[in-house]
Design a protein around this motif. Structure first.
Motif, PDB file in Angstrom:
ATOM      1  N   GLN A  46      35.668 -14.828  18.937  1.00 58.84           N
ATOM      2  CA  GLN A  46      36.023 -14.261  17.638  1.00 58.84           C
ATOM      3  C   GLN A  46      34.950 -14.578  16.622  1.00 58.84           C
ATOM      4  OE1 GLN A  46      40.013 -15.278  16.426  1.00 58.84           O
ATOM      5  NE2 GLN A  46      39.740 -14.538  14.348  1.00 58.84           N
ATOM      6  N   ILE A 106      36.564  -7.265   7.894  1.00 56.62           N
ATOM      7  CA  ILE A 106      36.423  -6.895   9.304  1.00 56.62           C
ATOM      8  C   ILE A 106      36.226  -8.157  10.137  1.00 56.62           C
ATOM      9  CG2 ILE A 106      35.115  -5.577  11.021  1.00 56.62           C
ATOM     10  CD1 ILE A 106      34.205  -3.744   8.723  1.00 56.62           C
ATOM     11  N   ASN A 165      35.964  -9.457  14.217  1.00 55.93           N
ATOM     12  CA  ASN A 165      35.669  -8.923  15.544  1.00 55.93           C
ATOM     13  C   ASN A 165      36.029  -9.892  16.660  1.00 55.93           C
ATOM     14  OD1 ASN A 165      34.246  -6.458  14.597  1.00 55.93           O
ATOM     15  ND2 ASN A 165      32.851  -7.977  13.731  1.00 55.93           N
ATOM     16  N   CYS A 166      36.441  -9.342  17.778  1.00 56.47           N
ATOM     17  CA  CYS A 166      36.701 -10.149  18.973  1.00 56.47           C
ATOM     18  C   CYS A 166      36.130  -9.456  20.195  1.00 56.47           C
ATOM     19  CB  CYS A 166      38.192 -10.385  19.154  1.00 56.47           C
ATOM     20  SG  CYS A 166      38.811 -11.640  18.020  1.00 56.47           S
ATOM     21  N   GLN A 225      35.619  -4.901  23.331  1.00 51.46           N
ATOM     22  CA  GLN A 225      35.678  -5.451  21.982  1.00 51.46           C
ATOM     23  C   GLN A 225      36.862  -4.853  21.232  1.00 51.46           C
ATOM     24  OE1 GLN A 225      31.861  -4.448  20.304  1.00 51.46           O
ATOM     25  NE2 GLN A 225      30.814  -6.175  21.274  1.00 51.46           N
ATOM     26  N   SER A 264      38.676  -5.076  17.052  1.00 46.21           N
ATOM     27  CA  SER A 264      38.456  -5.602  15.716  1.00 46.21           C
ATOM     28  C   SER A 264      39.648  -5.306  14.817  1.00 46.21           C
ATOM     29  CB  SER A 264      37.176  -5.037  15.115  1.00 46.21           C
ATOM     30  OG  SER A 264      37.261  -3.638  15.047  1.00 46.21           O
ATOM     31  N   HIS A 313      40.592  -4.485  10.902  1.00 50.19           N
ATOM     32  CA  HIS A 313      40.096  -4.041   9.606  1.00 50.19           C
ATOM     33  C   HIS A 313      41.237  -4.156   8.598  1.00 50.19           C
ATOM     34  CE1 HIS A 313      37.193  -2.243  12.313  1.00 50.19           C
ATOM     35  NE2 HIS A 313      36.450  -1.865  11.295  1.00 50.19           N
TER      36      HIS A 313
END
Lengths: 111, 112
Positions: B6, B20, B22-23, B72, B74, B76
């Protein structure tokens, strides 16, 4: 609403003491979990249970044991507390593969 | 071995901006991807979740975007508000598994 309760919000123990953390859920969930949360390390699974008297080790089981004698109750036991077990402990329950519900956490300090 | 990575670790956004997070994951058997929100002094609570049969899921100001080929996903947060200030965890689980694997968390601060 699902409710997961933990017996203590804050706990201070001494090195070498045996510590019991209790968790109770009120929604008849099969699965229950114990995590510890440390800054920068996220949530790490200690043990989980998928039925009464059934348990499986998580990622960091060393120094811990668990007990699940009734479906609604899952206990985490520190057999001999050490300072590196100072942490936030979170209990959770889940039915099947759906949402996991967390308790408010127990902040344990071992001196 | 970290199964869900992450980023960022912390994030500061102005009110009204877009946050935002992300992972990324490696295990292609993962098929459930939830995001949890945790306020100080509280346990994490499910915010929104997605399964890989869709590429996006929206609930109010919160959207998960999922890229299966890139492994991936994410979160938001549109029109970020000071009340969104919290720690956010992504997670994943494998089909048939009761266990969730969590990312290390992102501390979001939304300035007024």
């Amino acid at each position: 609403d699902v409710k997961v309760t933990q017996s203590s919000r804050y706990l201070v123990k001494r090195t070498g003491e045996k510590v019991f953390l209790e968790c109770v859920q009120d929604m008849d969930h099969e699965n229950m979990f114990w995590y510890r949360q440390d800054p920068g390390l996220g949530l790490r699974l200690i043990y989980f249970s998928y039925d009464v008297k059934m348990k499986e080790k998580g990622d960091i089981p060393e120094g811990y044991s668990v007990s699940r004698e009734k479906k609604e109750r899952f206990s985490l036991i520190l057999e001999s507390a050490s300072t590196n077990q100072t942490s936030m402990y979170l209990c959770a329950s889940r039915v099947g593969l759906n949402e996991q519900f967390f308790g408010p956490g127990t902040r344990l300090t071992v001196l | 071995q970290q199964q869900v990575k992450q980023s960022p670790q912390s994030l500061i956004v102005q009110k009204g901006g877009i946050s935002i997070i992300n992972c990324a994951y490696e295990n292609t058997a993962f098929d459930y991807f939830p995001w949890y929100q945790q306020f100080p002094g509280k346990g994490p609570a499910l915010l929104i979740a997605i399964r890989p049969d869709v590429s996006e899921k929206k609930e109010g100001r919160f959207t998960i975007s999922f890229n299966k080929s890139a492994k991936q996903f994410s979160l938001h947060i549109m029109d970020s508000q000071p009340g969104d200030s919290a720690t956010y965890f992504c997670a994943a689980s494998e089909g048939g598994s009761e266990k969730l694997v969590f990312g290390k968390g992102t501390k979001l601060t939304v300035n007024p």
